[in-house]
Design a protein around this motif. Structure first.
Motif, short mmCIF file in Angstrom:
data_model
loop_
_atom_site.label_atom_id
_atom_site.label_comp_id
_atom_site.label_asym_id
_atom_site.label_seq_id
_atom_site.Cartn_x
_atom_site.Cartn_y
_atom_site.Cartn_z
N UNK A 281 28.75 40.30 45.10
CA UNK A 281 29.16 40.19 43.70
C UNK A 281 30.02 38.96 43.40
N UNK A 282 30.83 38.51 44.36
CA UNK A 282 31.85 37.50 44.05
C UNK A 282 31.68 36.18 44.79
N UNK A 283 30.62 36.02 45.56
CA UNK A 283 30.45 34.80 46.34
C UNK A 283 29.60 33.76 45.64
N UNK A 284 29.05 34.10 44.48
CA UNK A 284 28.11 33.21 43.82
C UNK A 284 26.70 33.39 44.32
N UNK A 285 26.48 34.43 45.10
CA UNK A 285 25.14 34.69 45.64
C UNK A 285 24.15 35.01 44.54
N UNK A 286 24.53 35.89 43.64
CA UNK A 286 23.65 36.32 42.55
C UNK A 286 24.09 35.80 41.19
N UNK A 287 25.41 35.70 40.99
CA UNK A 287 25.94 35.35 39.68
C UNK A 287 26.83 34.11 39.79
N UNK A 288 26.71 33.18 38.86
CA UNK A 288 27.56 31.98 38.89
C UNK A 288 29.03 32.35 38.76
N UNK A 289 29.86 31.80 39.63
CA UNK A 289 31.29 32.11 39.60
C UNK A 289 31.91 31.64 38.29
N UNK A 290 31.40 30.52 37.75
CA UNK A 290 31.97 29.97 36.51
C UNK A 290 31.77 30.90 35.33
N UNK A 291 30.78 31.82 35.41
CA UNK A 291 30.50 32.73 34.31
C UNK A 291 31.30 34.03 34.41
N UNK A 292 32.05 34.21 35.49
CA UNK A 292 32.80 35.45 35.68
C UNK A 292 34.10 35.41 34.89
N UNK A 293 34.68 36.60 34.60
CA UNK A 293 36.02 36.64 33.99
C UNK A 293 37.03 35.93 34.89
N UNK A 294 38.09 35.43 34.30
CA UNK A 294 39.06 34.61 35.03
C UNK A 294 39.65 35.34 36.23
N UNK A 295 39.92 36.63 36.08
CA UNK A 295 40.54 37.38 37.18
C UNK A 295 39.59 37.48 38.38
N UNK A 296 38.29 37.63 38.11
CA UNK A 296 37.33 37.68 39.20
C UNK A 296 37.15 36.32 39.86
N UNK A 297 37.30 35.26 39.08
CA UNK A 297 37.25 33.92 39.66
C UNK A 297 38.42 33.71 40.62
N UNK A 298 39.58 34.24 40.28
CA UNK A 298 40.74 34.13 41.17
C UNK A 298 40.50 34.93 42.45
N UNK A 299 39.92 36.13 42.32
CA UNK A 299 39.66 36.94 43.50
C UNK A 299 38.64 36.27 44.41
N UNK A 300 37.65 35.60 43.81
CA UNK A 300 36.59 34.97 44.60
C UNK A 300 37.12 33.82 45.47
N UNK A 301 38.33 33.34 45.16
CA UNK A 301 38.90 32.24 45.95
C UNK A 301 39.09 32.65 47.42
N UNK A 302 39.32 33.94 47.67
CA UNK A 302 39.57 34.40 49.04
C UNK A 302 38.32 34.96 49.70
N UNK A 303 37.16 34.79 49.08
CA UNK A 303 35.90 35.28 49.64
C UNK A 303 35.27 34.15 50.46
N UNK A 304 35.25 34.24 51.79
CA UNK A 304 34.73 33.13 52.62
C UNK A 304 33.27 32.75 52.33
N UNK A 305 32.36 33.71 52.10
CA UNK A 305 30.97 33.30 51.85
C UNK A 305 30.81 32.38 50.65
N UNK A 306 31.75 32.43 49.72
CA UNK A 306 31.67 31.53 48.55
C UNK A 306 31.58 30.08 49.00
N UNK A 307 32.40 29.69 49.96
CA UNK A 307 32.45 28.29 50.40
C UNK A 307 31.29 27.95 51.33
N UNK A 308 30.89 28.92 52.14
CA UNK A 308 29.75 28.66 53.04
C UNK A 308 28.46 28.51 52.24
#
Length: 352
Positions: A281-308
């Motif tokens: 849900x939060x790695x950008x796998x299915x949904x663009x991170x830029x389109x998420x609510x701001x709080x979810x964008x902050x949470x996604x910062x600590x999700x390692x798969x996002x960067x990989x």
């Protein structure tokens, strides 16, 4: 060293004997690649299209022929009024209607698109494709060129994402369950009093999963390249180097989960909550991170798969160099060091 290698061989034999584990490890990558590559796709194909025109002229015929000849649209009907087209869409007999104005030939403008917007993402894609096909080579419209993925194939997006998800699940989940299994059976104490140092035992249990991760990574890359047609534009060397960092991060996370969990069920639930849902849900796998609510964008910062996943998309699809993904590499490396330090510290405290 001989005893250390013996522990590695013991764990490898245990994995190879477990048919269910082998099915998960080698069956899941193939199934997911085929599903996301062919079945679960947002590619535009065979869109049921209604043509609305009150008169037939040369330019209108050319535009309709372009629609019919493209692989994206299927002309299902030709009606005289937009109301009839809207009725067909409402009755689920069409997805899109192309309405030509009566003076389309003289003005070379006046095209309206009626789209089923129940799926906004697909509706936006249908609109974009229809505008391009209807416009053809018209110089009155802006010429659009899609870089890196001109066919807009979803496999280009999904293959790097599947790599990130599978490597995380295999390395973290399977490692944590493997260590907790020893606790449940009461054999961990026996292993810890053996001549091999306790930390080497943990490393020995992680090495087979490290090797399996490389096999899975190679399988995904080969299937993506030769089955799904996804390019490997960047350096394969750097793809594997960054993957090694990511795999070590996942193994560290698996060790940390094993220190917390006391049963395989708890380890599985923790892995599912900490790994599976955030990765999807939060790695950008299915949904663009830029389109998420701001709080979810902050949470996604600590999700390692996002960067990989971001680094793999740039390396594989765009063909950039290592300097262009250096930010992702630095963040993954820092996360690996932090997780490994915490996991080893927690493991030592448990031993004491």
């Amino acid at each position: 060293m001989k005893q250390f290698l013996s522990f590695i061989l013991k764990e490898a034999r245990h994995i190879l004997r477990d048919k269910r584990t082998m099915l998960i490890l080698f069956g899941m990558p193939v199934v997911l690649m085929l599903l996301f590559g062919f079945a679960i796709t947002n590619d535009v194909k065979n869109v049921r299209t209604v043509v609305v025109t009150s008169q037939t002229d040369h330019l209108t015929q050319q535009a309709v022929q372009r629609l019919a000849a493209s692989e994206y649209f299927v002309i299902t009907a030709t009606v005289a009024t937009p109301a009839e087209a809207e009725r067909l869409i409402r009755n689920q007999k069409a997805d899109l209607a192309v309405v030509f104005a009566p003076r389309f030939a003289s003005t070379r403008s006046g095209v309206q698109l009626l789209v089923d917007g129940s799926d906004p993402n697909m509706a936006q894609q249908w609109t974009t494709y229809a505008q391009q096909v209807v416009a053809g080579n018209s110089s009155s419209l802006v010429n659009q060129k899609l870089l890196y993925n001109p066919q807009m194939r979803s496999a280009y997006n999904f293959v790097p994402a599947i790599m990130g998800m599978l490597l995380m699940l295999v390395c973290a989940m399977m490692t944590s369950i493997s260590i907790v299994r020893e606790k449940e059976r009461g054999t961990m104490e026996v292993l810890l009093v053996s001549p091999v140092r306790p930390l080497l035992i943990i490393v020995a249990k992680a090495v087979p999963y490290l090797m399996l991760a490389f096999v899975i990574l190679t399988t995904i890359l080969l299937m993506g390249r030769y089955v799904l047609g996804v390019p490997l534009s960047g350096s394969v060397f750097w793809i594997f180097v960054i993957s090694v960092i990511y795999i070590l991060l996942a193994l560290s996370l698996g060790l940390l989960i094993s220190n917390i969990a006391q049963s395989q069920l708890v380890a599985l639930l923790l892995s599912a909550m900490v790994l599976l849902m955030p990765v999807i849900m939060l790695s950008g796998m299915l949904f663009p991170i830029e389109s998420m609510p701001q709080i979810l964008q902050w949470i996604s910062v600590v999700i390692p798969p996002r960067y990989y996943i971001d680094a793999m998309r740039k390396l594989m699809i765009m063909g950039v160099g290592i300097t262009d993904v250096l930010n992702d590499v630095v963040i993954l490396s820092a996360m690996t060091i932090v997780l490994l330090t915490v996991a080893l510290a927690t493991f030592k405290n448990r031993l004491e």
